[in-house]
Design a protein around this motif. Structure first.
Motif, PDB file in Angstrom:
ATOM      1  N   GLY A 186       0.808  -1.227   0.000  1.00 21.99           N
ATOM      2  CA  GLY A 186       0.000   0.000   0.000  1.00 21.99           C
ATOM      3  C   GLY A 186       0.835   1.267   0.000  1.00 21.99           C
ATOM      4  O   GLY A 186       0.301   2.362   0.096  1.00 21.99           O
ATOM      5  N   LYS A 187       2.142   1.121  -0.101  1.00 21.86           N
ATOM      6  CA  LYS A 187       3.031   2.280  -0.124  1.00 21.86           C
ATOM      7  C   LYS A 187       3.065   2.867  -1.529  1.00 21.86           C
ATOM      8  O   LYS A 187       3.193   2.144  -2.513  1.00 21.86           O
ATOM      9  N   VAL A 188       2.955   4.178  -1.626  1.00 20.95           N
ATOM     10  CA  VAL A 188       2.986   4.860  -2.915  1.00 20.95           C
ATOM     11  C   VAL A 188       4.436   5.126  -3.297  1.00 20.95           C
ATOM     12  O   VAL A 188       5.221   5.613  -2.482  1.00 20.95           O
ATOM     13  N   ASP A 189       4.777   4.782  -4.527  1.00 19.14           N
ATOM     14  CA  ASP A 189       6.138   4.967  -5.023  1.00 19.14           C
ATOM     15  C   ASP A 189       6.087   5.824  -6.286  1.00 19.14           C
ATOM     16  O   ASP A 189       5.317   5.536  -7.196  1.00 19.14           O
ATOM     17  N   THR A 190       6.900   6.852  -6.329  1.00 16.86           N
ATOM     18  CA  THR A 190       6.957   7.736  -7.494  1.00 16.86           C
ATOM     19  C   THR A 190       8.298   7.557  -8.189  1.00 16.86           C
ATOM     20  O   THR A 190       9.345   7.627  -7.544  1.00 16.86           O
ATOM     21  N   THR A 191       8.239   7.309  -9.492  1.00 18.39           N
ATOM     22  CA  THR A 191       9.460   7.212 -10.287  1.00 18.39           C
ATOM     23  C   THR A 191       9.317   8.136 -11.492  1.00 18.39           C
ATOM     24  O   THR A 191       8.215   8.524 -11.864  1.00 18.39           O
TER      25      THR A 191
END
Length: 158
Positions: free
Chosen positions: A125-130
């Motif tokens: 559920g962790k949001v990751d931005t790349t």
């Protein structure tokens, strides 16, 4: 010499040599710009920033001054960098930003390569931005479409 004549002479002197007063400000601005550049080179970090505004420097089709924002350690910073209008820089585009980790107010945007932001949620559920180069993103989309089309053709043949 009366007061009026003195006033006229002073006014003539000022109107003739007023530009000299601007020289210290130009020198001061140049020194600040050089210190900022040196600080970035010495303490360089990279992140991605988004362009949010632009204005021409001289003429409509010359260089433009682009405003951008980026985040570092949870804090928002803004800056300005120049690029030619023909480089297709638009509001909302993402580019790399080089900045000083000692003073993030010292920053510059690199307009060589445009990036696309991808936001994904992992299984925890962790949001990751790349950030992915825009050209690579477009190539990947095209590959996906071709694969989908290939699968559809295979199912039709069978």
């Amino acid at each position: 010499m009366n007061l009026t004549e003195k006033y006229i002479k002073i006014k003539e002197f000022i109107s003739e040599y007023y530009w000299i007063a601007g020289i210290p400000f130009l020198i001061w601005g140049f020194i600040l710009a050089m210190e900022s550049k040196e600080d970035i080179n010495r303490n360089q970090k990279e992140t991605y920033g988004m362009v949010y505004g632009a204005r021409p420097i001289y003429k409509q089709y010359s260089k433009r001054n682009y405003k951008y924002e980026f985040y570092y350690n949870g804090k928002k910073y803004t800056g300005t960098s120049t690029a030619y209008n023909s480089e297709n820089v638009e509001n909302g585009n993402f580019y790399k930003v080089e900045f000083s980790d000692k003073n993030p107010e010292h920053s510059r945007m690199n307009f060589d390569l445009e990036y696309v932001r991808e936001i994904k949620t992992n299984e925890n559920g962790k949001v990751d931005t790349t950030y992915v180069p825009k050209e690579k993103k477009l190539r990947n989309k095209m590959k996906e479409r071709l694969e989908k089309y290939k699968i559809e053709l295979d199912t039709i043949k069978n």
